[in-house]
Structure formats: structure tokens, C-alpha cells
Design an enzyme around this catalytic site. Structure first.
Site, PDB file in Angstrom:
ATOM      1  N   SER A 172      23.102 -22.483 117.491  1.00 17.83           N
ATOM      2  CA  SER A 172      23.884 -21.354 117.998  1.00 17.83           C
ATOM      3  C   SER A 172      23.004 -20.355 118.723  1.00 17.83           C
ATOM      4  O   SER A 172      23.528 -19.446 119.365  1.00 17.83           O
ATOM      5  CB  SER A 172      24.505 -20.593 116.830  1.00 17.83           C
ATOM      6  OG  SER A 172      25.326 -21.423 116.081  1.00 17.83           O
ATOM      7  N   HIS A 190      26.337 -26.968 122.700  1.00 13.63           N
ATOM      8  CA  HIS A 190      26.769 -25.995 121.689  1.00 13.63           C
ATOM      9  C   HIS A 190      28.291 -25.955 121.580  1.00 13.63           C
ATOM     10  O   HIS A 190      28.966 -25.370 122.433  1.00 13.63           O
ATOM     11  CB  HIS A 190      26.192 -24.606 122.049  1.00 13.63           C
ATOM     12  CG  HIS A 190      26.586 -23.544 121.088  1.00 13.63           C
ATOM     13  ND1 HIS A 190      26.931 -22.269 121.475  1.00 13.63           N
ATOM     14  CD2 HIS A 190      26.706 -23.564 119.738  1.00 13.63           C
ATOM     15  CE1 HIS A 190      27.243 -21.565 120.406  1.00 13.63           C
ATOM     16  NE2 HIS A 190      27.109 -22.323 119.343  1.00 13.63           N
ATOM     17  N   GLU A 246      29.119 -24.958 125.296  1.00 10.32           N
ATOM     18  CA  GLU A 246      28.057 -24.399 126.148  1.00 10.32           C
ATOM     19  C   GLU A 246      26.964 -25.454 126.317  1.00 10.32           C
ATOM     20  O   GLU A 246      26.518 -26.033 125.319  1.00 10.32           O
ATOM     21  CB  GLU A 246      27.428 -23.162 125.490  1.00 10.32           C
ATOM     22  CG  GLU A 246      28.257 -21.908 125.582  1.00 10.32           C
ATOM     23  CD  GLU A 246      27.545 -20.700 124.961  1.00 10.32           C
ATOM     24  OE1 GLU A 246      27.543 -19.641 125.584  1.00 10.32           O
ATOM     25  OE2 GLU A 246      27.004 -20.810 123.844  1.00 10.32           O
ATOM     26  N   ASN A 272      27.504 -16.298 121.659  1.00 15.88           N
ATOM     27  CA  ASN A 272      26.999 -15.588 120.471  1.00 15.88           C
ATOM     28  C   ASN A 272      26.192 -14.342 120.811  1.00 15.88           C
ATOM     29  O   ASN A 272      26.065 -13.446 119.982  1.00 15.88           O
ATOM     30  CB  ASN A 272      26.191 -16.539 119.590  1.00 15.88           C
ATOM     31  CG  ASN A 272      27.118 -17.509 118.884  1.00 15.88           C
ATOM     32  OD1 ASN A 272      28.248 -17.166 118.557  1.00 15.88           O
ATOM     33  ND2 ASN A 272      26.657 -18.728 118.662  1.00 15.88           N
TER      34      ASN A 272
HETATM   35  P1  NAD Z   1      26.845 -26.079 107.492  1.00 14.86           P
HETATM   36  O1  NAD Z   1      26.089 -25.277 106.481  1.00 14.86           O
HETATM   37  O2  NAD Z   1      28.314 -26.266 107.326  1.00 14.86           O
HETATM   38  O3  NAD Z   1      26.205 -27.539 107.633  1.00 14.86           O
HETATM   39  C1  NAD Z   1      24.838 -27.768 107.781  1.00 14.86           C
HETATM   40  C2  NAD Z   1      24.565 -29.176 107.283  1.00 14.86           C
HETATM   41  O4  NAD Z   1      23.196 -29.499 107.571  1.00 14.86           O
HETATM   42  C3  NAD Z   1      24.746 -29.314 105.750  1.00 14.86           C
HETATM   43  O5  NAD Z   1      25.635 -30.373 105.479  1.00 14.86           O
HETATM   44  C4  NAD Z   1      23.333 -29.623 105.271  1.00 14.86           C
HETATM   45  O6  NAD Z   1      23.297 -30.518 104.163  1.00 14.86           O
HETATM   46  C5  NAD Z   1      22.725 -30.279 106.513  1.00 14.86           C
HETATM   47  N1  NAD Z   1      21.264 -30.301 106.497  1.00 14.86           N
HETATM   48  C6  NAD Z   1      20.396 -29.340 106.120  1.00 14.86           C
HETATM   49  N2  NAD Z   1      19.132 -29.794 106.229  1.00 14.86           N
HETATM   50  C7  NAD Z   1      19.217 -31.065 106.696  1.00 14.86           C
HETATM   51  C8  NAD Z   1      18.274 -32.077 106.997  1.00 14.86           C
HETATM   52  N3  NAD Z   1      16.960 -31.860 106.863  1.00 14.86           N
HETATM   53  N4  NAD Z   1      18.707 -33.279 107.435  1.00 14.86           N
HETATM   54  C9  NAD Z   1      20.044 -33.502 107.586  1.00 14.86           C
HETATM   55  N5  NAD Z   1      20.987 -32.593 107.309  1.00 14.86           N
HETATM   56  C10 NAD Z   1      20.582 -31.391 106.874  1.00 14.86           C
HETATM   57  O7  NAD Z   1      26.494 -25.400 108.888  1.00 14.86           O
HETATM   58  P2  NAD Z   1      27.326 -25.497 110.268  1.00 14.86           P
HETATM   59  O8  NAD Z   1      28.208 -24.315 110.378  1.00 14.86           O
HETATM   60  O9  NAD Z   1      27.868 -26.873 110.402  1.00 14.86           O
HETATM   61  O10 NAD Z   1      26.143 -25.274 111.325  1.00 14.86           O
HETATM   62  C11 NAD Z   1      25.319 -26.354 111.759  1.00 14.86           C
HETATM   63  C12 NAD Z   1      24.684 -26.014 113.102  1.00 14.86           C
HETATM   64  O11 NAD Z   1      25.735 -25.731 114.036  1.00 14.86           O
HETATM   65  C13 NAD Z   1      23.789 -24.767 113.083  1.00 14.86           C
HETATM   66  O12 NAD Z   1      22.732 -24.958 113.985  1.00 14.86           O
HETATM   67  C14 NAD Z   1      24.734 -23.671 113.549  1.00 14.86           C
HETATM   68  O13 NAD Z   1      24.064 -22.595 114.130  1.00 14.86           O
HETATM   69  C15 NAD Z   1      25.544 -24.438 114.593  1.00 14.86           C
HETATM   70  N6  NAD Z   1      26.848 -23.857 114.907  1.00 14.86           N
HETATM   71  C16 NAD Z   1      27.626 -23.289 113.933  1.00 14.86           C
HETATM   72  C17 NAD Z   1      28.856 -22.729 114.269  1.00 14.86           C
HETATM   73  C18 NAD Z   1      29.720 -22.108 113.226  1.00 14.86           C
HETATM   74  O14 NAD Z   1      30.679 -21.386 113.588  1.00 14.86           O
HETATM   75  N7  NAD Z   1      29.488 -22.335 111.949  1.00 14.86           N
HETATM   76  C19 NAD Z   1      29.315 -22.767 115.598  1.00 14.86           C
HETATM   77  C20 NAD Z   1      28.507 -23.384 116.566  1.00 14.86           C
HETATM   78  C21 NAD Z   1      27.274 -23.917 116.216  1.00 14.86           C
END
Ligand code: NAD
Length: 292
Positions: A120, A141, A153, A191
Site C-alpha cells: 500500500s 496495488h 494502481e 493512500n
Molecule cells: P492481512 O493481515 O489480512 O494478511 C496478510 C497475510 O500475510 C497473512 O495471512 C499473513 O499470514 C501473511 N504473511 C505474513 N508473513 C508472511 C510470510 N513471510 N510469508 C507468507 N505470508 C505471510 O493483510 P492484508 O490487508 O491482506 O494486506 C496485505 C498486503 O496488501 C499489505 O502489503 C497491505 O498493505 C496491502 N493492501 C492492503 C489493503 C487493505 O485495505 N487491507 C488494501 C490494499 C493493499
């Protein structure tokens, strides 16, 4: 431009499972990896539930749901992503975690595979420099929830080549989503604008200007936002919100991006929003109840 048939996804959380969902519906073969088998199963169960909702709403047929689900396979080890043409990393928003994943993943990937991150906020150029394929590294993204939100994005690092950019663009087009291109600066476009607003809403709560309900109602009815900013923060995940504010603060060296201490406190408490059952609202009962 590379031909993409198989998409590997690292991280089966909110975003990874959403990306698996839309990729499978678009006809891609999907390999889903996370740290533990139960997290992958949970991710696939989420996809199943969301697809069932789409069937009930007439957005997907039952046979398309079945076919899409069959295209998603659990990948218990990173080595299982070896055949992917595109790998999208959607792991926790923490640069050191992402770097460790790339260090283990790159040696098993096909040399021609494209590696993308769903970060993000973190610099694509900096993340790319820790891989063996900066020219085939890109930010793709997605927005949350992925099956519903139309925008993606695309963010090129300094070394990203045109073939990689065009392949990513074509991939997003096949998902029936719209791309917007952002330069590689902290938190990109969405963001960069959204998170300071959410952080300000948390300051508004912290300073006692309004309650959780007052702030969310004010922005829903007063600014015509579909969700209040605190509700949205819970939806994004408060750990993710804090990480993005830290990236903005560190990357732009401007105190206007200082994360609100109340946000820090909620994250320290493990109150991460919807995904942990409690944030600015408590989701453990029948209806969300404000926590302040
Ligand atoms: P989340 O906490 O729901 O999921 C993250 C996942 O990553 C978890 O299942 C965790 O077990 C896994 N993980 C952690 N370390 C790991 C590793 N070493 N190997 C494999 N898996 C691993 O988080 P999310 O909301 O899905 O966010 C994930 C990414 O997407 C981040 O970079 C976040 O910034 C981005 N993102 C989030 C949003 C949002 O609104 N939540 C929107 C766009 C982008």
C-alpha cells in the site's frame, strides 16, 4: 509482454484471498501460499464464501463459481510457486517481511516470471532492489475488497521495463478492473490522500472532538462518504493504516504525517479492526459497537 497463465499469490489474508478470487474468476490458474496450511485454507474458505454471495446476487453463475474454485490450488511451500508466470506478494505491510519473502522466492521462480507487490505504501524501487529481477518487478496495488473495488494502481520502480508494465496492465484489464498509474512515491495516490484523512479522524477522536459514532456519521452524511473513516480504518486493518502512516512520515519527513498515538495504542493492544474482531468498533457481537 509475457503470457500470464498461472498466478502465484504470497499471503492469503484479506487482500491475497481477494486477488485469488478475481484471478480465478478471470480464468487464471492460481497458487495460493501463506505461512501455514490453516491460513491458506481460511483464505480459500473466504473466497468460497464471497463467491457464494456473488452467486446469490446474480453476479456469478454456480458453474463459473465451481470452475473458478477448481482453478485455485493451495501452495504449501514457496517452491510450489515455481511454475507461476506472475507472483503477487500480498503479505503483511512490513518491509523486512517482504524482503525475506523475495530472498526465498526469487531463486525458485522461473527467470522470466514477473514479481509484483500489493504494498500500500512501500517504495517499489527499494523493494525491487532486494530482488534478482528489478526490471520484472512492479507494484500492482489492489483496493479492498478486491472483488468489488474497480481500481488497481500500477506503480513502476525505476528499473521496471515496458514489457512488465504492459503485462501487468493486460492482467488487470482481464480482471475487468481499471488501472491508474502512480509514480513511485510513498503511499502512491489513493493512500497518500486517504490515510492522512483517516489519521486525522483518529486525532479528532483522540482530542475528544467527537465520539466514534459522531465522527463516522459526520463524514457519511456530511461528506457523502459511503463509510465513516473509523469504520474504514477497521476495514483496512489498523496495523496496515499505521504502517502506511509510518511510511509517509519517514518517506516525506513532514510532521503532518505523524501517526496518531491512539492508532499506535490500538495496534499495540492487538485491536487491528475487523480482522481481529475489535478496533474502533467491537465486531464480536451481532452488531458493531463503538469501543469509545
Ligand atoms: P492481512 O493481515 O489480512 O494478511 C496478510 C497475510 O500475510 C497473512 O495471512 C499473513 O499470514 C501473511 N504473511 C505474513 N508473513 C508472511 C510470510 N513471510 N510469508 C507468507 N505470508 C505471510 O493483510 P492484508 O490487508 O491482506 O494486506 C496485505 C498486503 O496488501 C499489505 O502489503 C497491505 O498493505 C496491502 N493492501 C492492503 C489493503 C487493505 O485495505 N487491507 C488494501 C490494499 C493493499
Amino acid at each position: 509482454m509475457s503470457q500470464i497463465e498461472t498466478v502465484g499469490i504470497v499471503g492469503a489474508g484479506q487482500m491475497g484471498s481477494g486477488i485469488a478470487h478475481v484471478s480465478a474468476v478471470a480464468g487464471y490458474k492460481v497458487l495460493l501460499y501463506d505461512l501455514a496450511a490453516d491460513r491458506i485454507e481460511k483464505g480459500i474458505a473466504t473466497v468460497n464464501g464471497n463467491m457464494a454471495r456473488q452467486v446469490a446476487g446474480g453476479k456469478l453463475t454456480e458453474s463459473d463459481r465451481k470452475a473458478a474454485l477448481e482453478r485455485i490450488s493451495p501452495a504449501p511451500a514457496l517452491q510450489d510457486l515455481a511454475d507461476a508466470d506472475l507472483v503477487i506478494e500480498a503479505a503483511t505491510e512490513d518491509e523486512s517481511i517482504k524482503r525475506k519473502i523475495y530472498a526465498q522466492l526469487c531463486p525458485v521462480l522461473n527467470p522470466t516470471a514477473i514479481l509484483a507487490t500489493n504494498t500500500s505504501s512501500i517504495s517499489i524501487t527499494r523493494l525491487a532492489s532486494s530482488t534478482d529481477r528489478a526490471e520484472r518487478f512492479i507494484g500492482i496495488h489492489f483496493m479492498n475488497p478486491v472483488p468489488i473495488m474497480k481500481l488497481v494502481e500500477l506503480v513502476r520502480g525505476i528499473a521496471t521495463d515496458n514489457g512488465t508494465f504492459e503485462s501487468a496492465k493486460e492482467f488487470v484489464r482481464r480482471l475487468d478492473k481499471t488501472t491508474t498509474v502512480s509514480e513511485d512515491f510513498p503511499a502512491f495516490i489513493v493512500n497518500r490522500i486517504l490515510l492522512p484523512m483517516i489519521n486525522e479522524a483518529i486525532y479528532t477522536l483522540y482530542e475528544g472532538v467527537g465520539t466514534v459514532e459522531a465522527i463516522d456519521t459526520a463524514m457519511k452524511l456530511g461528506a457523502n462518504h459511503p463509510m465513516g473513516p473509523l469504520q474504514l480504518a477497521d476495514f483496512i486493518g489498523l496495523d496496515t493504516c499505521l504502517s502506511i502512516m509510518q511510511v509517509l512520515h519517514d518517506g516525506l519527513s513532514d510532521t503532518k504525517y505523524r501517526p496518531c498515538p491512539l492508532l499506535v495504542k490500538y495496534v499495540e493492544a492487538g485491536w487491528l479492526g475487523r480482522k481481529s474482531g475489535r478496533g474502533f468498533y467491537d465486531y464480536r457481537g451481532e452488531h458493531p459497537v463503538p469501543t469509545r
